[in-house]
Design a protein around this motif. Sequence first.
Motif, PDB file in Angstrom:
ATOM      1  N   GLN A   2       0.078   4.122   0.907  1.00 32.28           N
ATOM      2  CA  GLN A   2      -0.269   4.998   2.018  1.00 32.28           C
ATOM      3  C   GLN A   2       0.339   4.512   3.331  1.00 32.28           C
ATOM      4  O   GLN A   2       0.938   5.285   4.064  1.00 32.28           O
ATOM      5  N   CYS A   3       0.204   3.221   3.637  1.00 35.05           N
ATOM      6  CA  CYS A   3       0.656   2.727   4.944  1.00 35.05           C
ATOM      7  C   CYS A   3       1.792   1.713   4.825  1.00 35.05           C
ATOM      8  O   CYS A   3       2.382   1.322   5.829  1.00 35.05           O
ATOM      9  N   CYS A  47      -6.156  -2.808   0.605  1.00 39.15           N
ATOM     10  CA  CYS A  47      -5.396  -2.603   1.839  1.00 39.15           C
ATOM     11  C   CYS A  47      -6.362  -2.689   3.021  1.00 39.15           C
ATOM     12  O   CYS A  47      -7.271  -1.866   3.145  1.00 39.15           O
ATOM     13  N   CYS A  77       0.850  -1.201   0.000  1.00 37.97           N
ATOM     14  CA  CYS A  77       0.000   0.000   0.000  1.00 37.97           C
ATOM     15  C   CYS A  77       0.884   1.249   0.000  1.00 37.97           C
ATOM     16  O   CYS A  77       1.804   1.366   0.819  1.00 37.97           O
ATOM     17  N   CYS A  94      -5.993   0.484   5.577  1.00 39.31           N
ATOM     18  CA  CYS A  94      -6.554   1.751   5.091  1.00 39.31           C
ATOM     19  C   CYS A  94      -7.994   1.560   4.608  1.00 39.31           C
ATOM     20  O   CYS A  94      -8.674   2.546   4.310  1.00 39.31           O
TER      21      CYS A  94
HETATM   22 ZN   LIG Z   1      -2.716   0.983   3.474  1.00 39.43          ZN
END
Ligand SMILES: [Zn+2]
Length: 327
Positions: free
Chosen positions: A168-169, A184, A166, A187
Amino acid sequence: MPKFDTLLTPPGAVAGRPGFHGRLPYTQALLAKAGHDQFMLISNSHIVLPDRSVMSSQPGGGSALELPVREFAAALRGLEGVEVGHFLIYLDAALAALPLHQAASVEADILPVLAVDQVQLEALALPPGYALIPLRTALFQLDRAEHRLFNRLVQWSHWVLQTRYCEQCGGRLENAEKELALFCRSCVRPVYPRVAPCMIAAVYRPGELLLAQNVALKSRGLYSCVAGFVDPGESVEMTVHREVREETGVLLKSIRYIESEAWPFPHQLMLGFLAEYDSGEIVPEPGEIEDAQWFSIDDLPPIPPTLTISGRLIRLAVDELREQGRR
Ligand SMILES: [Zn+2]
């Protein structure tokens, strides 16, 4: 017709969940069980195809992209225990629009694809008569219908091979439940393949075309259309005017959309235009454009083949200018 889940759910995975990534100790059994006797095998940079002599002697039907599972038994055993991406691809473009749960019940050609790391692909013992072909070389060995399939194949394969975490994370992505996507869990968001819109334009004035040679085309001696990526916040029309001005220095009077085509290196969607010259002298953009000139339609330099959208736009512009010239 095999059930979608039969093919995409690896043993031990959550039942009913389509799978992208997985270990395939069962590759051959999986393909056989699903009733597929053909499949496609690809990496980030190469694809397995029959060698040229086999391709040219193939009688009619059957795409060069489709490999016979039976002949590849030994090669597939070489993938045992290796993590590969696997997904289905539709041979009929119209079907690509269907939701997957419907596609499974449609009588259509869908083929399994194994997307494999290049190192692993090179290690496989391919059956005689087949070879690893660089993707860009393969592109020009295919016919128009195969080319369309190839575009989808390469783009999905790149994505499957390159998308594991991911953005983002940083968490490991899982396979989405009901669609060809990743997910994900932290998220709570799905992740889809990227498509980058680009414009490509043949610039014309009476009897002449403005063709450019970028650094990549120089080695092949080709002149082609002006092309460029759409910037965030731009309309594609804005991009056409901006790119033509930046790369060649000329201004356009009007532009007309013609057709689009995927270009899978890595994920462009080319939107093709004919653009009418308005004013300005040619100034090739330093570092980007090697050369740009007005060419008479009766004396064109080497141009890309009609397999590519640039080749088709140039020929369309030439036809239209000839037609105008006769009036
Ligand atoms: Zn994520």
